[in-house]
Design an enzyme around this catalytic site. Structure first.
Site, PDB file in Angstrom:
ATOM      1  N   LYS A   1       1.120   4.168  -2.844  1.00  0.00           N
ATOM      2  CA  LYS A   1       1.084   5.616  -2.846  1.00  0.00           C
ATOM      3  C   LYS A   1       2.447   6.487  -2.956  1.00  0.00           C
ATOM      4  CE  LYS A   1      -3.425   5.189  -1.563  1.00  0.00           C
ATOM      5  NZ  LYS A   1      -4.514   5.598  -2.356  1.00  0.00           N
TER       6      LYS A   1
ATOM      7  N   TYR B   1       1.029  -1.194   0.115  1.00  0.00           N
ATOM      8  CA  TYR B   1       0.057   0.083  -0.041  1.00  0.00           C
ATOM      9  C   TYR B   1       0.936   1.365   0.055  1.00  0.00           C
ATOM     10  CZ  TYR B   1      -3.432   3.452   1.408  1.00  0.00           C
ATOM     11  OH  TYR B   1      -4.467   4.661   1.560  1.00  0.00           O
TER      12      TYR B   1
HETATM   13  N1  LIG Z   1      -9.755   6.589   4.897  1.00  0.00           N
HETATM   14  C1  LIG Z   1      -8.484   6.840   5.144  1.00  0.00           C
HETATM   15  O1  LIG Z   1      -7.849   7.056   6.526  1.00  0.00           O
HETATM   16  C2  LIG Z   1      -7.421   7.073   4.001  1.00  0.00           C
HETATM   17  C3  LIG Z   1      -6.117   7.617   4.463  1.00  0.00           C
HETATM   18  C4  LIG Z   1      -5.211   7.946   3.332  1.00  0.00           C
HETATM   19  C5  LIG Z   1      -5.613   7.479   2.085  1.00  0.00           C
HETATM   20  N2  LIG Z   1      -6.820   7.077   1.769  1.00  0.00           N
HETATM   21  C6  LIG Z   1      -7.415   6.920   0.325  1.00  0.00           C
HETATM   22  O2  LIG Z   1      -8.447   7.559   0.057  1.00  0.00           O
HETATM   23  C7  LIG Z   1      -9.187   6.706  -0.861  1.00  0.00           C
HETATM   24  C8  LIG Z   1     -10.644   6.438  -0.496  1.00  0.00           C
HETATM   25  O3  LIG Z   1     -10.500   5.737   0.540  1.00  0.00           O
HETATM   26  P1  LIG Z   1     -11.840   5.452   1.294  1.00  0.00           P
HETATM   27  O4  LIG Z   1     -11.397   5.671   2.962  1.00  0.00           O
HETATM   28  O5  LIG Z   1     -13.030   6.471   1.300  1.00  0.00           O
HETATM   29  O6  LIG Z   1     -12.217   4.113   1.115  1.00  0.00           O
HETATM   30  P2  LIG Z   1     -13.641   3.434   1.403  1.00  0.00           P
HETATM   31  O7  LIG Z   1     -14.618   3.926   2.319  1.00  0.00           O
HETATM   32  O8  LIG Z   1     -13.264   1.770   1.652  1.00  0.00           O
HETATM   33  O9  LIG Z   1     -14.255   3.427  -0.159  1.00  0.00           O
HETATM   34  C9  LIG Z   1     -13.673   2.737  -0.938  1.00  0.00           C
HETATM   35  C10 LIG Z   1     -14.725   2.953  -2.577  1.00  0.00           C
HETATM   36  O10 LIG Z   1     -14.037   1.955  -3.487  1.00  0.00           O
HETATM   37  C11 LIG Z   1     -14.940   1.361  -3.934  1.00  0.00           C
HETATM   38  N3  LIG Z   1     -14.236   0.223  -4.129  1.00  0.00           N
HETATM   39  C12 LIG Z   1     -13.384  -0.671  -3.637  1.00  0.00           C
HETATM   40  N4  LIG Z   1     -13.018  -1.543  -4.118  1.00  0.00           N
HETATM   41  C13 LIG Z   1     -13.157  -1.512  -5.554  1.00  0.00           C
HETATM   42  C14 LIG Z   1     -12.622  -2.048  -6.741  1.00  0.00           C
HETATM   43  N5  LIG Z   1     -12.060  -3.267  -6.702  1.00  0.00           N
HETATM   44  N6  LIG Z   1     -13.415  -1.790  -7.815  1.00  0.00           N
HETATM   45  C15 LIG Z   1     -14.091  -0.798  -7.818  1.00  0.00           C
HETATM   46  N7  LIG Z   1     -14.439   0.111  -6.901  1.00  0.00           N
HETATM   47  C16 LIG Z   1     -13.948  -0.364  -5.737  1.00  0.00           C
HETATM   48  C17 LIG Z   1     -16.002   1.141  -2.709  1.00  0.00           C
HETATM   49  O11 LIG Z   1     -17.223   0.694  -3.325  1.00  0.00           O
HETATM   50  P3  LIG Z   1     -17.520  -0.870  -3.661  1.00  0.00           P
HETATM   51  O12 LIG Z   1     -17.370  -1.690  -2.615  1.00  0.00           O
HETATM   52  O13 LIG Z   1     -19.269  -0.635  -3.891  1.00  0.00           O
HETATM   53  O14 LIG Z   1     -16.784  -1.193  -4.856  1.00  0.00           O
HETATM   54  C18 LIG Z   1     -16.233   2.562  -2.347  1.00  0.00           C
HETATM   55  O15 LIG Z   1     -16.868   3.300  -3.004  1.00  0.00           O
HETATM   56  C19 LIG Z   1      -8.250   5.461  -1.156  1.00  0.00           C
HETATM   57  O16 LIG Z   1      -7.552   5.798  -2.473  1.00  0.00           O
HETATM   58  C20 LIG Z   1      -7.518   5.582   0.026  1.00  0.00           C
HETATM   59  O17 LIG Z   1      -6.274   4.859  -0.004  1.00  0.00           O
HETATM   60  C21 LIG Z   1      -7.732   6.997   2.613  1.00  0.00           C
END
Ligand SMILES: NC(=O)c1ccc[n+]([C@@H]2O[C@H](COP(=O)([O-])OP(=O)(O)OC[C@H]3O[C@@H](n4cnc5c(N)ncnc54)[C@H](OP(=O)(O)O)[C@@H]3O)[C@@H](O)[C@H]2O)c1
Ligand SMILES: *[C@@H]1O[C@H](CO)[C@@H](O)[C@H](O)[C@H]1NC(C)=O
Length: 336
Positions: free
Chosen positions: A215, A211
């Protein structure tokens, strides 16, 4: 007499050295203070490019990957509220349709949905996305979809599937979708590409190594294409994200350092083209507490210290995650 002359001369040399080092020290301290001040000015006072510029209310569309939950869903709401039409992409068509309906009703905009699993890396899915956006003008792209190790895991113990999925979803999806969308932006000399980066890409994170590396790729790639696309009127921004409340982070309660998606995305969209706490080009750390953390990482101790710090944190999270798995397994065995 000679001894006294020697003493006077030596103390003069000492005084000069003290003055020189003192001056250097003062300059270094002043430079650090100024760079910290700039972070505060960026996150609290400046506002970036207005996203309305991207043909909002005037036929402009935003494509958001991973749009059905968490940060991506919040981007959909906030961009729709600015009157951008929205293309929603994620795996689950039913979730996308419900969200699309809500956005259309609430903001009086148009939507399109495209269900695909980025983990599959299937060319046909990308071709279908390309065909879907061919008749519209896409001016904003949010490369948001991402996946992580299920729990912190030593690299050699991680499953091949998780390693492959992270590379396919976090790296390949961003490149492939960007390749589809950039021609739209070049044609109009206008566009915004937001990539969801992470602090794990800034400071290597043991036990989340793939991961973290994915990034870091996004960070480097964003900066490179950022420079390529700037002369074409396209803004690329890698957004350095620390924890945000979401399913992925498995954090449910907001704190000063861990915002809900809403204030987080508001900070991203409020600071387009501004670096906030980030020190690399085409990058921003827009949320105020993240920006201060980013500044501290860049300006105190060395990288080795922060990597070790991350190591300690992940070892601890892994211990707790394994204990939780044991508890769940025991409970499942009992209920049988
Ligand atoms: N949350 C944090 O603390 C954090 C920190 C640093 C960076 N980020 C980054 O921010 C971004 C969003 O994260 P988040 O926390 O909002 O994640 P999340 O709540 O888990 O949401 C992920 C989204 O992506 C979709 N998804 C997951 N796997 C998929 C696949 N194989 N194909 C198509 N769609 C898929 C999911 O919908 P479905 O399941 O319906 O497909 C959902 O809409 C990511 O790139 C993450 O690395 C997050
Ligand atoms: C796309 O933008 C161009 C101008 O850049 C415009 O001529 C065209 O009508 C737009 N197409 C749609 C479908 O809005």
């Amino acid at each position: 007499m000679d001894k006294i002359a020697y003493f006077v001369q030596k103390s003069n040399t000492n005084a000069t050295a003290v003055a020189i080092f003192g001056a250097i020290g003062a300059v270094v301290v002043a430079a650090k203070a100024l760079s910290f001040l700039k972070v505060l000015v960026d996150v609290f006072l400046r506002s970036g490019i207005n996203v309305k510029k991207y043909d909002a209310g005037n036929g402009g569309w935003a494509v958001i990957t991973g749009a059905s939950d968490g940060i991506g869903k919040e981007f959909a709401f906030q961009l729709a509220s600015k009157k951008l039409n929205i293309v929603l992409v994620s795996r689950t068509e039913s979730k996308l349709k419900v969200l699309a309906e809500e956005l259309e009703q609430k903001y009086n905009i148009e939507t399109k949905v495209h269900a695909m699993d980025f983990a599959k890396g299937d060319d046909k899915d990308y071709q279908a996305l390309q065909a879907l956006v061919a008749p519209i003008n896409v001016t904003v792209l949010v490369n948001n979809v991402g996946t992580n190790h299920e729990i912190p895991t030593p690299f050699e113990q991680e499953t091949d599937k998780i390693v492959k999925d992270i590379v396919e979803i976090n790296i390949n999806a961003a490149m492939k979708v960007t390749k589809i969308i950039v021609p739209h932006m070049v044609a109009r000399k206008k566009g915004l590409i937001i990539n969801l980066g992470s602090f794990a890409g800034l400071v290597p994170t043991p036990y989340l190594s793939v991961y973290s590396g994915s990034k870091a790729f996004l960070s480097s790639w964003s900066q490179a294409i950022g420079a390529e696309l700037a002369p074409k009127g396209i803004t690329v921004q890698n957004v350095n994200t620390y924890f945000v409340v979401s399913a992925m982070s498995k954090i449910r309660r907001a704190t000063m350092l861990i915002p809900m998606p809403k204030p987080y995305v508001r900070s991203v969209l409020g600071q387009i083209g501004i670096s906030g706490g980030a020190s690399t080009p085409y990058t921003s750390t827009p949320f105020y507490s993240h920006a201060i953390a980013n500044w501290l990482i860049d300006n105190t101790f060395g990288r080795a210290f922060w990597v070790k710090q991350n190591y300690n944190i992940q070892v601890d999270i892994r211990k707790r995650a394994l204990r939780k798995r044991e508890r769940e397994a025991a409970a499942a065995a009992k209920s049988q």
